[in-house]
Design a protein around this motif. Structure first.
Motif, mmCIF file in Angstrom:
data_model
loop_
_atom_site.group_PDB
_atom_site.id
_atom_site.type_symbol
_atom_site.label_atom_id
_atom_site.label_comp_id
_atom_site.label_asym_id
_atom_site.label_seq_id
_atom_site.Cartn_x
_atom_site.Cartn_y
_atom_site.Cartn_z
ATOM 1 N N UNK A 75 18.616 32.181 10.438
ATOM 2 C CA UNK A 75 18.122 30.985 10.661
ATOM 3 C C UNK A 75 16.958 30.791 9.635
ATOM 4 N N UNK A 76 15.813 31.613 9.597
ATOM 5 C CA UNK A 76 14.856 31.491 8.758
ATOM 6 C C UNK A 76 15.356 31.196 7.238
ATOM 7 N N UNK A 77 16.220 32.027 6.679
ATOM 8 C CA UNK A 77 16.865 32.044 5.415
ATOM 9 C C UNK A 77 17.402 30.421 5.319
ATOM 10 N N UNK A 78 18.147 30.154 6.316
ATOM 11 C CA UNK A 78 18.676 28.627 6.077
ATOM 12 C C UNK A 78 17.664 27.537 6.042
ATOM 13 N N UNK A 79 16.723 28.019 6.888
ATOM 14 C CA UNK A 79 15.394 26.960 6.723
ATOM 15 C C UNK A 79 14.802 26.988 5.466
ATOM 16 N N UNK B 147 16.354 27.763 2.642
ATOM 17 C CA UNK B 147 17.088 27.385 1.448
ATOM 18 C C UNK B 147 17.172 25.715 1.846
ATOM 19 N N UNK B 148 17.074 25.270 2.875
ATOM 20 C CA UNK B 148 17.068 23.903 2.992
ATOM 21 C C UNK B 148 15.602 23.148 2.387
ATOM 22 N N UNK B 149 14.661 23.899 2.697
ATOM 23 C CA UNK B 149 13.330 23.538 2.114
ATOM 24 C C UNK B 149 13.170 23.544 0.575
ATOM 25 N N UNK B 150 14.047 24.408 -0.322
ATOM 26 C CA UNK B 150 14.451 24.428 -1.567
ATOM 27 C C UNK B 150 15.192 23.184 -1.953
ATOM 28 N N UNK C 211 17.778 14.677 3.593
ATOM 29 C CA UNK C 211 18.436 15.243 5.013
ATOM 30 C C UNK C 211 17.548 16.672 5.449
ATOM 31 N N UNK C 212 16.616 17.205 4.681
ATOM 32 C CA UNK C 212 16.107 18.570 4.862
ATOM 33 C C UNK C 212 15.544 18.475 6.190
ATOM 34 N N UNK C 213 14.543 17.568 6.149
ATOM 35 C CA UNK C 213 13.516 17.615 7.348
ATOM 36 C C UNK C 213 14.143 17.509 8.580
ATOM 37 N N UNK C 214 15.154 16.668 8.855
ATOM 38 C CA UNK C 214 16.011 16.770 10.131
ATOM 39 C C UNK C 214 16.685 18.261 9.977
ATOM 40 N N UNK C 215 17.420 18.586 9.188
ATOM 41 C CA UNK C 215 18.371 19.687 9.176
ATOM 42 C C UNK C 215 17.507 20.937 9.528
ATOM 43 N N UNK C 216 16.125 20.940 9.004
ATOM 44 C CA UNK C 216 15.280 22.163 9.564
ATOM 45 C C UNK C 216 14.779 22.163 10.850
ATOM 46 N N UNK C 217 14.624 20.934 11.484
ATOM 47 C CA UNK C 217 14.664 20.747 12.956
ATOM 48 C C UNK C 217 15.569 21.139 13.686
ATOM 49 N N UNK D 41 24.747 35.803 -2.524
ATOM 50 C CA UNK D 41 24.096 37.262 -2.736
ATOM 51 C C UNK D 41 23.397 37.064 -3.945
ATOM 52 N N UNK D 42 23.714 36.601 -4.973
ATOM 53 C CA UNK D 42 23.094 36.649 -6.046
ATOM 54 C C UNK D 42 21.691 35.784 -6.008
ATOM 55 N N UNK D 43 21.861 34.834 -5.465
ATOM 56 C CA UNK D 43 20.762 33.860 -5.384
ATOM 57 C C UNK D 43 19.511 34.482 -4.615
ATOM 58 N N UNK D 44 19.909 35.274 -3.223
ATOM 59 C CA UNK D 44 19.158 36.165 -2.277
ATOM 60 C C UNK D 44 18.522 37.238 -3.240
ATOM 61 N N UNK D 45 19.370 37.672 -4.078
ATOM 62 C CA UNK D 45 18.760 39.039 -4.937
ATOM 63 C C UNK D 45 17.641 38.560 -5.720
#
Length: 265
Positions: free
Chosen positions: A123-127, A129-132, A137-143, A259-263
């Motif tokens: 969930x933190x990684x998705x949050x 990614x959404x901040x990037x 829509x990012x503010x509502x998605x993060x909440x 995976x390559x993005x995370x790397x």
């Protein structure tokens, strides 16, 4: 004692996203030694360690943390960090009191939810990614993602009071994390009826068997990807995926990143 205000951390701030609804996403890095004394933060926050590590000290305990580790901090909670490895990199999810009041939850509720470490990481990684992405829509998605985290502690309470076979199943699944067990196999090992596992699994684990195993596999892959810049196909097979494309799809579904993005984080 050193008190840090909103969105302030001892390391160098790389990125900040404030969704203006009570959550700030702050990426920090540590390239050299910083203040190692007792300090606190105005807001409660969760920290995910991406790289490096440190020795974390609180009033009543001390622990060494590294990549993949999670820590929860209450607002104004005193702590200090020593023996930091350089470079270190963290993602911090900062939660304002006003949001907790709106959701009618306490800091202790969040602390409890963080014990579900694998789901919390994703969930933190998705949050993050959404901040990037940072669009309309990012503010509502993060909440919404944070609400998903805060609601995840219900099955943890049931797990703590579960029958003995549930904890045995938990150990078994985590021991065979790179395999693909089915209900019949598990039932035979535990001397249970497969229907018993099928019926009660979501109650105690908060998801289906397939989802749980995919979470375990992708969680294990996080450290492999960060520590091994080699072939993703090898990592996919090591984690029990039949092919790289299945691994990539599952990784993105769980974390929001390829995976390559995370790397490259």
């Amino acid at each position: 004692m050193y008190e840090l205000q909103k969105e302030k951390y001892l390391g160098n701030t790389k990125k900040i996203f404030d969704n203006t609804q009570g959550i700030a996403v702050v990426e920090t890095e540590y390239q050299n030694k910083v203040y190692e004394g007792w300090h606190s933060h105005n807001n409660a926050h969760i920290t995910l360690f991406l790289k490096g590590g440190t020795t974390e000290k609180r009033k009543n305990f001390s622990e060494t943390v590294g990549p993949g580790s999670l820590l929860f901090y209450h607002s104004d909670e005193l702590h200090l960090n020593q023996n930091t490895l350089f470079p270190s990199q963290n993602i911090n999810i900062e939660i304002e009191e006003k949001l907790l009041k709106e959701l009618q939850i306490s800091e202790s509720t969040i602390e409890k939810s963080v014990q579900n470490a694998t789901l919390t990481k994703f969930i933190i990684l998705k949050i993050f990614k959404e901040s990037l992405v940072s669009d309309a829509f990012s503010g509502d998605t993060i909440n919404m993602l944070f609400a998903q985290l805060s609601n995840s502690n219900a099955h943890l309470e049931r797990f703590e009071k579960s029958p003995f076979w549930v904890k045995s199943l938990h150990e078994l699944l985590n021991d065979c994390w790179n395999e693909n067990p089915n209900l019949q196999d598990l039932a035979q090992v535990l001397n249970l009826n497969p229907i018993t596992i099928s019926k009660h699994f979501p109650k105690y684990f908060g998801c289906t068997l397939g989802e749980y195993m995919r979470r375990i596999k992708i969680n294990r892959s996080l450290s492999l990807i960060q520590s091994n810049p080699g072939n993703l196909t090898e990592i996919a097979f090591e984690c029990g995926f039949s092919d790289q494309s299945h691994f990539i799809r599952t990784f993105k579904n769980q974390t929001g990143f390829l995976p390559k993005q995370f790397q490259k984080l």
